[in-house]
Scaffold this active site. Structure first.
Site, PDB file in Angstrom:
ATOM      1  N   PRO A  86       0.807  -1.229   0.000  1.00 60.38           N
ATOM      2  CA  PRO A  86       0.000   0.000   0.000  1.00 60.38           C
ATOM      3  C   PRO A  86       0.844   1.285   0.000  1.00 60.38           C
ATOM      4  O   PRO A  86       0.342   2.345  -0.348  1.00 60.38           O
ATOM      5  CB  PRO A  86      -0.842  -0.101   1.279  1.00 60.38           C
ATOM      6  CG  PRO A  86      -0.243  -1.187   2.093  1.00 60.38           C
ATOM      7  CD  PRO A  86       0.536  -2.073   1.175  1.00 60.38           C
ATOM      8  N   GLU A 113       1.791  -7.656   8.744  1.00 61.40           N
ATOM      9  CA  GLU A 113       2.100  -6.230   8.914  1.00 61.40           C
ATOM     10  C   GLU A 113       2.925  -5.656   7.773  1.00 61.40           C
ATOM     11  O   GLU A 113       2.974  -4.460   7.563  1.00 61.40           O
ATOM     12  CB  GLU A 113       2.843  -6.004  10.236  1.00 61.40           C
ATOM     13  CG  GLU A 113       1.931  -5.902  11.423  1.00 61.40           C
ATOM     14  CD  GLU A 113       0.737  -4.964  11.188  1.00 61.40           C
ATOM     15  OE1 GLU A 113       0.969  -3.766  10.977  1.00 61.40           O
ATOM     16  OE2 GLU A 113      -0.401  -5.447  11.212  1.00 61.40           O
ATOM     17  N   ARG A 150      -4.214  -8.469 -20.669  1.00 60.07           N
ATOM     18  CA  ARG A 150      -5.138  -8.045 -21.723  1.00 60.07           C
ATOM     19  C   ARG A 150      -4.469  -7.123 -22.743  1.00 60.07           C
ATOM     20  O   ARG A 150      -4.977  -6.940 -23.842  1.00 60.07           O
ATOM     21  CB  ARG A 150      -6.406  -7.402 -21.138  1.00 60.07           C
ATOM     22  CG  ARG A 150      -6.193  -6.092 -20.477  1.00 60.07           C
ATOM     23  CD  ARG A 150      -7.460  -5.598 -19.802  1.00 60.07           C
ATOM     24  NE  ARG A 150      -8.456  -5.053 -20.726  1.00 60.07           N
ATOM     25  CZ  ARG A 150      -8.379  -3.866 -21.306  1.00 60.07           C
ATOM     26  NH1 ARG A 150      -7.333  -3.078 -21.072  1.00 60.07           N
ATOM     27  NH2 ARG A 150      -9.325  -3.437 -22.124  1.00 60.07           N
ATOM     28  N   ASP A 164      -9.832   2.400 -24.505  1.00 60.82           N
ATOM     29  CA  ASP A 164     -10.039   2.253 -23.062  1.00 60.82           C
ATOM     30  C   ASP A 164     -10.057   3.597 -22.342  1.00 60.82           C
ATOM     31  O   ASP A 164      -9.405   4.537 -22.782  1.00 60.82           O
ATOM     32  CB  ASP A 164      -8.855   1.489 -22.428  1.00 60.82           C
ATOM     33  CG  ASP A 164      -8.931   0.002 -22.651  1.00 60.82           C
ATOM     34  OD1 ASP A 164      -9.998  -0.482 -23.014  1.00 60.82           O
ATOM     35  OD2 ASP A 164      -7.899  -0.663 -22.445  1.00 60.82           O
TER      36      ASP A 164
HETATM   37  N1  ADE Z   1      -1.352  -4.748   0.019  1.00 57.35           N
HETATM   38  C1  ADE Z   1      -2.273  -4.282   0.887  1.00 57.35           C
HETATM   39  N2  ADE Z   1      -2.928  -3.240   0.412  1.00 57.35           N
HETATM   40  C2  ADE Z   1      -2.423  -2.997  -0.834  1.00 57.35           C
HETATM   41  C3  ADE Z   1      -2.682  -2.034  -1.843  1.00 57.35           C
HETATM   42  N3  ADE Z   1      -3.591  -1.073  -1.691  1.00 57.35           N
HETATM   43  N4  ADE Z   1      -1.958  -2.102  -2.975  1.00 57.35           N
HETATM   44  C4  ADE Z   1      -1.007  -3.045  -3.136  1.00 57.35           C
HETATM   45  N5  ADE Z   1      -0.715  -3.978  -2.228  1.00 57.35           N
HETATM   46  C5  ADE Z   1      -1.416  -3.956  -1.069  1.00 57.35           C
END
Ligand code: ADE
Length: 221
Positions: A86, A113, A150, A164
């Site tokens: 994330p 974590e 794709r 697209d």
């Molecule tokens: N792992 C947990 N959340 C994520 C996200 N938003 N993007 C990529 N990997 C992740």
């Protein structure tokens, strides 16, 4: 192209690549997908892959050894290693295009974590699919794989991805099919006019209006 997905939950992938365009892309040998459980590379007697964080704190951290060994056993000079996390760079269609030109992608899915920071040193990319936190990198890996496969030449008609959303920084225009009137909702007259110049103009205008309303940030670029 080869795509290797490194995960602790290989079963999550058992059905996702067995349908539709992605299934056909594999049958046509445009892509070969392997799902690898990096726990199999753990040298711990109990096959542990994680441990408590130095400095304290909650949760478990994925350790270096199994992931380094796993990646080093499959990577070649043509590989690009991608960590799904994330806190990575936000994933965009433009990156899907450039990754679709690579020969070998290794998608590394975390859980718990997070990763020991040193694992980032063997990754070429750190990618996030959006500003929200999931339980792991498995869904993000599926999303990357789908969006890249794709785009491989021969996976779908090239024409369909040229129009697209996000190509030319615009969202896609609205589409309609039969019937012309559904519960009082009419198909725009111009689309049944047969005048292709006007249809083109109309679609461009609709793309622009929709982008301006929903994603003005795209127009600023
Ligand atoms: N792992 C947990 N959340 C994520 C996200 N938003 N993007 C990529 N990997 C992740």
């Amino acid at each position: 192209m080869k795509i290797d997905i490194l995960t602790l939950f290989p079963e999550m992938f058992s059905k996702v690549f067995e349908e539709s365009i992605i299934k056909r892309a594999q049958e046509k040998e445009l892509v070969e997908i392997r799902v690898i459980n990096f726990r199999d590379f753990s040298k711990d007697p109990h096959q542990k892959v994680d441990d408590t964080p130095y400095g304290g704190g909650h949760g478990m951290v994925l350790a270096c050894q199994p992931i380094f060994d796993c990646i080093e056993s499959i990577r070649t000079k043509d590989s690009k290693v991608i960590m799904l996390t994330p806190d990575g760079t936000l994933y965009k269609q433009s990156l899907a295009y450039s990754l679709s030109k690579e020969k070998h992608l290794i998608l590394l899915c975390g859980h718990y974590e997070g990763f020991d920071e040193r694992i980032r040193s063997i990754c070429d990319y750190e990618i996030s699919i959006g500003d929200y936190v999931l339980t792991g990198g498995e869904y993000p890996a599926m999303i990357l794989a789908d969006s890249i496969i794709r785009l491989l030449p021969g996976a779908i008609e090239e024409e369909s991805h040229l129009q697209d959303s996000f190509n030319n920084q615009l969202l896609d225009y609205p589409s309609y099919t039969k019937p012309r009137n559904f519960r009082g909702m009419e198909v725009p007259e111009v689309l049944v006019s047969g005048d292709h110049k006007k249809i083109d103009e109309f679609r461009k205008q609709m793309s622009y209006n929709r982008t301006k309303k929903r994603r003005p940030d795209l127009l600023q670029k």
